[in-house]
Design an enzyme around this catalytic site. Structure first.
Site, mmCIF file in Angstrom:
data_model
loop_
_atom_site.group_PDB
_atom_site.id
_atom_site.type_symbol
_atom_site.label_atom_id
_atom_site.label_comp_id
_atom_site.label_asym_id
_atom_site.label_seq_id
_atom_site.Cartn_x
_atom_site.Cartn_y
_atom_site.Cartn_z
ATOM 1 N N HIS A 59 0.843 -1.188 0.000
ATOM 2 C CA HIS A 59 0.000 0.000 0.000
ATOM 3 C C HIS A 59 0.881 1.242 0.000
ATOM 4 O O HIS A 59 2.024 1.216 0.453
ATOM 5 C CB HIS A 59 -0.888 0.017 1.248
ATOM 6 C CG HIS A 59 -1.940 -1.037 1.251
ATOM 7 N ND1 HIS A 59 -3.111 -0.890 1.949
ATOM 8 C CD2 HIS A 59 -2.004 -2.260 0.665
ATOM 9 C CE1 HIS A 59 -3.863 -1.968 1.788
ATOM 10 N NE2 HIS A 59 -3.203 -2.810 1.005
ATOM 11 N N GLU A 61 0.804 3.897 1.880
ATOM 12 C CA GLU A 61 1.246 4.282 3.223
ATOM 13 C C GLU A 61 2.358 3.374 3.721
ATOM 14 O O GLU A 61 3.334 3.844 4.340
ATOM 15 C CB GLU A 61 0.071 4.243 4.212
ATOM 16 C CG GLU A 61 -1.076 5.170 3.852
ATOM 17 C CD GLU A 61 -2.126 4.536 2.944
ATOM 18 O OE1 GLU A 61 -3.234 5.071 2.886
ATOM 19 O OE2 GLU A 61 -1.849 3.503 2.278
ATOM 20 N N CYS A 89 -6.303 2.352 5.285
ATOM 21 C CA CYS A 89 -7.025 1.127 5.644
ATOM 22 C C CYS A 89 -6.611 0.706 7.063
ATOM 23 O O CYS A 89 -5.718 1.289 7.676
ATOM 24 C CB CYS A 89 -6.723 0.021 4.637
ATOM 25 S SG CYS A 89 -5.057 -0.675 4.789
ATOM 26 N N CYS A 92 -2.858 -0.180 7.344
ATOM 27 C CA CYS A 92 -1.988 0.994 7.285
ATOM 28 C C CYS A 92 -2.154 1.863 8.529
ATOM 29 O O CYS A 92 -1.171 2.391 9.058
ATOM 30 C CB CYS A 92 -2.258 1.797 6.030
ATOM 31 S SG CYS A 92 -1.749 0.907 4.528
#
Length: 163
Positions: A59, A61, A89, A92
């Site tokens: 991801h 992040e 999410c 993260c």
């Protein structure tokens, strides 16, 4: 040096995250980007790279955190802010909390996963000083419309429209 969250140029740094999101979209990934800032300097950049890395955890992040982790752990990190083009999410958000980044700024709210509900957990609430959404949300929406309009509908409405 004292930290003043309100004095930061949130629009400027969100534009930096949007640049990462655009690069992700151009590469066929979900258009999500993130930057981590300390004392007015970008110390980590990331973009969604699920397909490129063949990884469900690549991801934006997480990639920004990995790039900034040595800096974060070598310096006093009070005042680190993560800017991300989509509300982080659950995975993260947990990684952000565990990295002691206590200021989160995002563009577009995620009404599908609704990760903001994690702020109800005492451990998370103690760590997060600012959780601010809506910064340049329209620009994030434009990237989703360009690169992944079907998923944008899930994010905005929390469901897919019936076919």
């Amino acid at each position: 040096m004292s930290f003043d969250f309100d004095a930061m140029d949130h629009v400027y740094f969100m534009r930096e995250a949007l640049k990462e999101a655009d690069l992700a979209g151009q590469a066929g990934e979900r258009p999500i980007g993130a930057v981590i800032v300390h004392q007015g300097q970008v110390i980590g950049r990331g973009r969604a790279q699920h397909q490129a890395r063949h990884s469900g955890i690549a991801h934006a992040e997480m990639n920004a955190l990995l790039q900034a982790e040595q800096y974060i752990h070598a310096h006093l990190h009070d005042g680190c802010v993560i800017y991300t083009t989509l509300e982080p999410c659950v995975m993260c958000l947990g990684a952000i909390v565990m990295s002691d980044i206590d200021h989160i700024v995002y563009a577009l709210a995620d009404n599908w996963i609704k990760p903001g509900k994690m702020l109800e957990l005492e451990h998370v609430r103690r760590h997060i000083k600012h959780y601010v959404g809506g910064i340049l949300a329209d620009e994030s929406v434009k990237l989703w419309e360009q690169f992944n309009p079907r998923e944008l509908e899930m994010i905005q409405k929390g469901r897919l429209a019936r076919m």
